[in-house]
Design a protein around this motif. Structure first.
Motif, PDB file in Angstrom:
ATOM      1  N   CYS A 205       0.668  -1.180  -0.116  1.00 18.49           N
ATOM      2  CA  CYS A 205       0.155  -0.013  -0.055  1.00 18.49           C
ATOM      3  C   CYS A 205       0.773   1.204   0.005  1.00 18.49           C
ATOM      4  CB  CYS A 205      -0.789  -0.071   1.293  1.00 18.49           C
ATOM      5  SG  CYS A 205      -2.414  -1.080   1.104  1.00 18.49           S
ATOM      6  N   ARG A 206       1.890   1.175   0.838  1.00 16.49           N
ATOM      7  CA  ARG A 206       2.787   2.389   0.764  1.00 16.49           C
ATOM      8  C   ARG A 206       3.579   2.586  -0.625  1.00 16.49           C
ATOM      9  NH1 ARG A 206       5.738   6.145   3.450  1.00 16.49           N
ATOM     10  NH2 ARG A 206       7.508   4.900   2.618  1.00 16.49           N
ATOM     11  N   ILE A 207       3.851   1.644  -1.391  1.00 20.43           N
ATOM     12  CA  ILE A 207       4.664   1.558  -2.653  1.00 20.43           C
ATOM     13  C   ILE A 207       3.432   2.147  -3.324  1.00 20.43           C
ATOM     14  CG2 ILE A 207       5.332   0.213  -4.441  1.00 20.43           C
ATOM     15  CD1 ILE A 207       6.521  -1.649  -2.136  1.00 20.43           C
ATOM     16  N   ARG A 208       2.144   1.395  -3.794  1.00 20.71           N
ATOM     17  CA  ARG A 208       1.250   2.046  -4.479  1.00 20.71           C
ATOM     18  C   ARG A 208       0.817   3.674  -4.191  1.00 20.71           C
ATOM     19  NH1 ARG A 208      -2.615  -2.792  -3.023  1.00 20.71           N
ATOM     20  NH2 ARG A 208      -2.312  -4.122  -4.877  1.00 20.71           N
ATOM     21  N   ASN A 209       0.900   3.935  -2.984  1.00 17.05           N
ATOM     22  CA  ASN A 209       0.818   5.674  -2.670  1.00 17.05           C
ATOM     23  C   ASN A 209       1.847   6.367  -2.924  1.00 17.05           C
ATOM     24  OD1 ASN A 209      -1.715   5.139  -1.306  1.00 17.05           O
ATOM     25  ND2 ASN A 209      -0.906   4.792   0.476  1.00 17.05           N
ATOM     26  N   ALA A 210       3.141   5.903  -2.961  1.00 12.07           N
ATOM     27  CA  ALA A 210       4.188   6.501  -3.462  1.00 12.07           C
ATOM     28  C   ALA A 210       4.343   6.916  -5.166  1.00 12.07           C
ATOM     29  CB  ALA A 210       5.672   5.812  -3.168  1.00 12.07           C
ATOM     30  N   PHE A 211       3.643   5.958  -5.724  1.00 11.52           N
ATOM     31  CA  PHE A 211       3.406   5.914  -7.004  1.00 11.52           C
ATOM     32  C   PHE A 211       2.412   7.118  -7.583  1.00 11.52           C
ATOM     33  CE2 PHE A 211       5.890   2.162  -7.699  1.00 11.52           C
ATOM     34  CZ  PHE A 211       6.376   2.236  -8.866  1.00 11.52           C
TER      35      PHE A 211
END
Length: 236
Positions: A205-211
Motif C-alpha cells: 500500500c505504501r509503494i502504491r501511494n508513492a506512485f
C-alpha cells in the motif's frame, strides 16, 4: 562491513529499557548513541546521521514523539531506516509508523534476540554493494528507473518516497517485468526477512501511494489472490 562500522541511534525515555537496548546492541559490536528525548536526538542528527534509528513512540510528555522524530528524519535527503518499539499496537498506530517510513514496528516488551536479528538483516540490506552497470538491477518496466546504489526508484523521472525495504520489494517487480507474479515469499526474502509476511500488504500500500503521488491514477500493482502481486501492463 563489521558491526563497529554501524552507528545506531536509540531513543527511549525509560532509562532501564534504554540501558538494556544499548547493552544488547553494544555486545554485538555496534556503535550506539542513546537518547532519552526527541530534542537531543534531532540536535545530534543535525551533525551526524546514524545508519539506523530505534525509537519508542511515547517520549516523555510527547505522546507521538517517535512519530514526530520520524517526520523530522524525512527532511533529510538520505533515507534513514527506523524501527519503532511500542506498547501501542493499534492498526492505526502501526499503519502510521509504516507510513512515516518505519522499516518495522515491534511490540513491547521486546525480545532482544528478535531485535538483534532484525537489525542485522536490515543493515545487511542497506550495506550490500550495488553495481550501477549490472543488468540484474535494470528495470524492465517502462518509465520506472532504478538507482540501486542509492536505494531509489524513479517514476516518470520523479523520485518515489520509499524506504530501503520498500525499494527492495519494488525491485522485484521492476526486474521481473510486466505481468510476472511476485510471490509473498519472494517479497519477504527480498528484504532479508525484515518485512514480516503479515505486513507485506501494508508495504505494498505504501509503494502504491508513492506512485500515486506522481500519477494519482496509478493502479498497476495488482493482488494475485493466494499467490502474491503482479505489475500489470495496462490499467483496468
Amino acid at each position: 562491513m563489521q558491526n563497529t562500522d554501524y552507528n545506531i541511534a536509540v531513543i527511549e525515555d525509560d532509562e532501564i529499557q534504554l540501558t538494556s537496548l544499548v547493552d544488547a546492541l553494544q555486545q554485538q559490536g555496534f556503535t550506539v548513541t542513546p537518547f532519552t528525548n526527541r530534542e537531543d536526538a534531532e540536535a545530534y542528527f543535525a551533525e551526524t546521521l546514524p545508519d539506523l534509528v530505534i525509537s519508542d513512540i511515547i517520549l516523555g510528555s510527547e505522546i507521538d514523539g517517535g512519530f514526530d522524530l520520524a517526520k523530522h528524519l524525512l527532511s533529510y535527503n538520505q533515507p534513514i531506516p527506523i524501527i519503532f518499539l511500542s506498547e501501542r499496537q493499534s492498526e492505526f498506530d502501526i499503519y502510521t509508523g509504516h507510513a512515516l517510513g518505519a522499516i518495522d514496528y515491534l511490540p513491547k516488551p521486546i525480545s532482544l534476540n528478535v531485535l538483534i536479528v532484525k537489525v542485522k538483516n536490515l543493515l545487511r540490506i542497506t550495506s550490500v554493494p550495488k553495481s550501477q552497470n549490472s543488468n540484474d538491477e535494470e528495470s524492465k518496466i517502462p518509465l520506472l528507473r532504478l538507482a540501486p546504489e542509492q536505494f531509489k526508484a524513479y517514476w516518470h523521472d520523479k523520485a518515489l518516497d520509499l524506504t530501503a525495504t520498500e525499494f527492495e520489494m519494488l525491485k522485484q517487480f521492476a526486474t521481473a517485468g510486466e505481468n510476472a507474479v511476485i510471490s509473498y515469499d519472494a517479497l519477504q526474502a527480498s528484504t532479508q526477512g525484515v518485512v514480516e509476511r503479515n505486513t507485506i500488504n501494508t508495504h505494498i500500500c505504501r509503494i502504491r501511494n508513492a506512485f500515486k503521488k506522481v500519477t494519482p491514477e496509478f493502479d498497476l500493482i495488482h493482488n494475485e489472490y493466494g499467490r502474491g502481486y503482479s505489475w500489470q501492463s495496462k490499467e483496468d
